[in-house]
Design a protein around this motif. Structure first.
Motif, mmCIF file in Angstrom:
data_model
loop_
_atom_site.group_PDB
_atom_site.id
_atom_site.type_symbol
_atom_site.label_atom_id
_atom_site.label_comp_id
_atom_site.label_asym_id
_atom_site.label_seq_id
_atom_site.Cartn_x
_atom_site.Cartn_y
_atom_site.Cartn_z
ATOM 1 N N ALA A 108 0.830 -1.209 0.000
ATOM 2 C CA ALA A 108 0.000 0.000 0.000
ATOM 3 C C ALA A 108 0.863 1.258 0.000
ATOM 4 C CB ALA A 108 -0.930 -0.004 1.211
ATOM 5 N N ALA A 109 1.960 1.212 0.760
ATOM 6 C CA ALA A 109 2.814 2.397 0.895
ATOM 7 C C ALA A 109 3.502 2.757 -0.413
ATOM 8 C CB ALA A 109 3.864 2.164 1.978
ATOM 9 N N PHE A 110 3.853 1.721 -1.200
ATOM 10 C CA PHE A 110 4.600 1.968 -2.420
ATOM 11 C C PHE A 110 3.750 1.798 -3.674
ATOM 12 C CE2 PHE A 110 7.935 0.458 0.578
ATOM 13 C CZ PHE A 110 8.586 1.662 0.701
ATOM 14 N N ALA A 111 2.439 1.942 -3.530
ATOM 15 C CA ALA A 111 1.552 1.817 -4.688
ATOM 16 C C ALA A 111 1.836 2.927 -5.675
ATOM 17 C CB ALA A 111 0.093 1.885 -4.238
ATOM 18 N N LYS A 112 1.492 2.683 -6.926
ATOM 19 C CA LYS A 112 1.681 3.688 -7.972
ATOM 20 C C LYS A 112 0.927 4.955 -7.614
ATOM 21 C CE LYS A 112 3.901 1.203 -11.191
ATOM 22 N NZ LYS A 112 5.163 1.569 -11.793
ATOM 23 N N GLU A 113 1.483 6.100 -8.015
ATOM 24 C CA GLU A 113 0.877 7.372 -7.666
ATOM 25 C C GLU A 113 -0.201 7.798 -8.650
ATOM 26 O OE1 GLU A 113 3.729 10.396 -6.911
ATOM 27 O OE2 GLU A 113 5.015 9.096 -5.747
ATOM 28 N N ASP A 114 -0.108 7.355 -9.886
ATOM 29 C CA ASP A 114 -1.063 7.772 -10.903
ATOM 30 C C ASP A 114 -1.844 6.570 -11.418
ATOM 31 O OD1 ASP A 114 -0.152 10.281 -10.635
ATOM 32 O OD2 ASP A 114 0.894 10.374 -12.564
ATOM 33 N N ALA A 115 -3.019 6.865 -11.946
ATOM 34 C CA ALA A 115 -3.858 5.801 -12.483
ATOM 35 C C ALA A 115 -3.194 5.122 -13.683
ATOM 36 C CB ALA A 115 -5.216 6.373 -12.908
ATOM 37 N N ASP A 116 -2.349 5.859 -14.405
ATOM 38 C CA ASP A 116 -1.719 5.256 -15.577
ATOM 39 C C ASP A 116 -0.427 4.540 -15.240
ATOM 40 O OD1 ASP A 116 -0.025 7.326 -15.024
ATOM 41 O OD2 ASP A 116 -0.192 8.307 -16.969
ATOM 42 N N GLY A 117 -0.124 4.448 -13.915
ATOM 43 C CA GLY A 117 1.060 3.702 -13.508
ATOM 44 C C GLY A 117 2.340 4.488 -13.562
ATOM 45 N N LYS A 118 2.257 5.812 -13.724
ATOM 46 C CA LYS A 118 3.461 6.628 -13.772
ATOM 47 C C LYS A 118 3.375 7.728 -12.722
ATOM 48 C CE LYS A 118 4.284 5.954 -18.714
ATOM 49 N NZ LYS A 118 4.454 6.617 -20.023
ATOM 50 N N SER A 119 4.485 8.008 -12.076
ATOM 51 C CA SER A 119 4.505 9.086 -11.107
ATOM 52 C C SER A 119 4.503 10.419 -11.844
ATOM 53 C CB SER A 119 5.752 9.001 -10.226
ATOM 54 O OG SER A 119 6.910 9.106 -11.011
ATOM 55 N N ARG A 120 3.886 11.420 -11.231
ATOM 56 C CA ARG A 120 3.835 12.735 -11.854
ATOM 57 C C ARG A 120 5.211 13.380 -11.825
ATOM 58 N NH1 ARG A 120 -0.923 12.669 -8.716
ATOM 59 N NH2 ARG A 120 -2.810 12.700 -9.955
ATOM 60 N N GLY A 121 5.597 13.958 -12.949
ATOM 61 C CA GLY A 121 6.859 14.668 -13.009
ATOM 62 C C GLY A 121 6.635 16.159 -12.835
ATOM 63 N N ASP A 122 7.707 16.870 -12.609
ATOM 64 C CA ASP A 122 7.628 18.311 -12.488
ATOM 65 C C ASP A 122 9.005 18.886 -12.786
ATOM 66 O OD1 ASP A 122 6.562 20.783 -12.113
ATOM 67 O OD2 ASP A 122 6.337 20.627 -9.942
ATOM 68 N N PHE A 123 9.055 20.177 -13.067
ATOM 69 C CA PHE A 123 10.337 20.835 -13.238
ATOM 70 C C PHE A 123 10.212 22.270 -12.756
ATOM 71 C CE2 PHE A 123 8.175 21.741 -17.286
ATOM 72 C CZ PHE A 123 8.412 23.106 -17.436
ATOM 73 N N VAL A 124 11.361 22.869 -12.463
ATOM 74 C CA VAL A 124 11.393 24.286 -12.122
ATOM 75 C C VAL A 124 12.099 25.005 -13.253
ATOM 76 C CG1 VAL A 124 11.344 23.900 -9.633
ATOM 77 C CG2 VAL A 124 13.535 24.016 -10.802
ATOM 78 N N VAL A 125 11.724 26.252 -13.462
ATOM 79 C CA VAL A 125 12.286 27.031 -14.564
ATOM 80 C C VAL A 125 12.659 28.412 -14.064
ATOM 81 C CG1 VAL A 125 9.966 27.754 -15.305
ATOM 82 C CG2 VAL A 125 11.873 27.876 -16.916
ATOM 83 N N ALA A 126 13.729 28.942 -14.596
ATOM 84 C CA ALA A 126 14.171 30.294 -14.262
ATOM 85 C C ALA A 126 14.649 30.988 -15.531
ATOM 86 C CB ALA A 126 15.299 30.249 -13.223
ATOM 87 N N GLY A 127 14.465 32.294 -15.583
ATOM 88 C CA GLY A 127 15.009 33.076 -16.690
ATOM 89 C C GLY A 127 14.184 33.074 -17.953
ATOM 90 N N GLN A 128 12.859 32.798 -17.852
ATOM 91 C CA GLN A 128 12.042 32.824 -19.068
ATOM 92 C C GLN A 128 12.127 34.166 -19.775
ATOM 93 O OE1 GLN A 128 11.059 31.986 -15.905
ATOM 94 N NE2 GLN A 128 9.053 30.985 -15.955
ATOM 95 N N THR A 129 12.227 35.252 -18.992
ATOM 96 C CA THR A 129 12.239 36.583 -19.601
ATOM 97 C C THR A 129 13.508 36.833 -20.423
ATOM 98 O OG1 THR A 129 13.129 37.496 -17.530
ATOM 99 C CG2 THR A 129 10.739 37.611 -17.850
ATOM 100 N N ASN A 130 14.547 36.033 -20.213
ATOM 101 C CA ASN A 130 15.744 36.169 -21.049
ATOM 102 C C ASN A 130 15.433 35.961 -22.522
ATOM 103 O OD1 ASN A 130 17.448 36.637 -18.880
ATOM 104 N ND2 ASN A 130 18.025 34.490 -18.642
ATOM 105 N N LEU A 131 14.410 35.154 -22.802
ATOM 106 C CA LEU A 131 14.069 34.830 -24.184
ATOM 107 C C LEU A 131 13.523 36.042 -24.923
ATOM 108 C CD1 LEU A 131 12.428 31.321 -23.641
ATOM 109 C CD2 LEU A 131 14.815 31.890 -24.104
ATOM 110 N N MET A 132 13.081 37.051 -24.188
ATOM 111 C CA MET A 132 12.570 38.270 -24.814
ATOM 112 C C MET A 132 13.693 39.086 -25.456
ATOM 113 S SD MET A 132 9.903 39.336 -21.777
ATOM 114 C CE MET A 132 9.228 40.745 -22.650
ATOM 115 N N ASP A 133 14.945 38.773 -25.114
ATOM 116 C CA ASP A 133 16.081 39.528 -25.648
ATOM 117 C C ASP A 133 16.477 39.084 -27.056
ATOM 118 O OD1 ASP A 133 16.215 40.901 -23.256
ATOM 119 O OD2 ASP A 133 17.714 39.537 -22.387
ATOM 120 N N PHE A 134 15.872 37.996 -27.548
ATOM 121 C CA PHE A 134 16.225 37.478 -28.866
ATOM 122 C C PHE A 134 15.120 37.842 -29.857
ATOM 123 C CE2 PHE A 134 18.314 34.789 -25.743
ATOM 124 C CZ PHE A 134 19.613 34.745 -26.231
ATOM 125 N N ASP A 135 15.499 38.551 -30.922
ATOM 126 C CA ASP A 135 14.507 39.043 -31.880
ATOM 127 C C ASP A 135 13.659 37.924 -32.458
ATOM 128 O OD1 ASP A 135 15.426 41.588 -31.480
ATOM 129 O OD2 ASP A 135 16.714 41.634 -33.268
#
Length: 353
Positions: A228-255
């Motif tokens: 029970a403790a180690f059961a899959k986290e998602d119904a499709d059998g895959k754990s949810r992924g995530d990421f962090v992002v920084a510097g999106q506004t840097n992309l505004m500097d490129f024409d």
């Protein structure tokens, strides 16, 4: 990504001109004319000869002529040839290396280390830095503890080798005393500690099926609680992924990315995350640095972008991917080593905890 073995064969002179053209375009962001190319190439050739070489490169699909200019710009195929065959990587200078090493305080929580990595990638490359949060399934479990709650509910506390602590409340078939739960914790940690979550799930299920008749009642309960403790986290059998992002506004500097529609699509991709996560997942399954140029990513949103990624490891296991996103005219020679070294240092910092 394309198979370099299928690329057309071009002469050394044409390769030299392609390399010089791409380096100039990466630096200035403007179409490169024959006169500029002749000056940068350092070869004593007639303008007609240079034009013929450029025409050949255009016929082969390595460069293109924007209708607003007589100069040429690289295509995705041109960049791919450049990255695979013509690129010379620049070693990181000592200042950048010190900055990388000092930014990762191993006393910080893993989430803080991941956040630091994204901000560092962004500041060093002036692009958008992305770091996948370590996947639970691929992080080794160091310790498991069970804490009794009300009635037949138990709090599962999982401590990973990366120093992360995950909590999960499960329901059990009966009420367990604190001492019984301690025995269960000790048994499961002893038998399954050091494995990643995916392996623990597989081993627990195997042991339940193969050895249940040979175990005493408490050990049977231990396996059932662990299941029970180690059961899959998602119904499709895959754990949810995530990421962090920084510097999106840097992309505004490129024409080439600064058009409002392009920016909106890119920022939506950072917010919704799914497309970028799929790309990072693909990088998880590959070895070393991966480079997706323009349409190679498979996503329309990133058709004008390049994505450079590298996996990071804890205890010799790949647990995540980090990288940068920017225009196709990324300074590949400088950015690739930064991404590669940052991945190594992040993995080392997580493992040191």
């Amino acid at each position: 990504m394309t198979d370099s073995s299928s690329e057309p064969v071009i002469s050394e002179r044409a390769q030299h001109f392609l390399k010089v053209l791409i380096e100039r375009y990466i630096r200035d962001g403007q179409p490169v004319g024959s006169r500029t190319l002749a000056k940068d190439a350092g070869l004593d050739l007639s303008p007609a000869t240079i034009r013929n070489v450029m025409a050949d490169l255009e016929d082969l699909g390595f460069v293109a002529s924007p209708h607003t200019s007589a100069g040429r710009i690289p295509t995705v195929s041109g960049y791919r040839m450049f990255v695979d065959s013509l690129l010379s990587l620049k070693p990181l200078d000592k200042t950048v290396m010190r900055q990388l090493q000092h930014q990762f305080d191993i006393q910080n929580a893993p989430a803080a280390l991941v956040d630091s990595a994204s901000r560092l990638l962004s500041s060093l490359t002036h692009l958008a830095g992305v770091v996948m949060v370590p996947k639970h399934n691929q992080v080794r479990v160091k310790q498991i503890e069970f804490v009794p709650l009300s009635e037949a509910k138990v709090l599962t506390v999982i401590v990973t080798s990366a120093g992360e602590v995950y909590n999960r409340i499960i329901e059990t078939s009966r009420v367990f005393s604190r001492s019984e739960l301690e025995q269960l914790s000790n048994y499961i940690t002893k038998h399954y500690g050091g494995q990643d979550l995916e392996d623990i799930r597989r081993l627990v299920l195997r042991d339940m099926q193969e050895t249940k008749s040979n175990l005493d009642a408490l050990m049977v309960q231990a396996l059932e609680v662990a299941s029970a403790a180690f059961a899959k986290e998602d119904a499709d059998g895959k754990s949810r992924g995530d990421f962090v992002v920084a510097g999106q506004t840097n992309l505004m500097d490129f024409d080439e990315l600064a058009q409002m529609d392009s920016l909106r699509s890119l920022f939506d991709a950072f917010t919704e995350k799914q497309e970028i996560l799929h790309l990072l997942d693909r990088s998880l399954e590959a070895d070393g640095v991966q480079i997706f140029i323009g349409e190679e990513s498979g996503y329309k949103t990133l058709k004008d972008c390049s994505v450079i990624t590298a996996p990071y490891e804890v205890d010799s296991e790949v647990v995540g991917v980090l990288g940068v996103i920017g225009p196709t005219r990324i300074a590949y020679d400088r950015v690739i080593p930064i991404v590669d070294i940052t991945a190594r240092i992040l993995g080392s910092a997580l493992a040191s905890r």
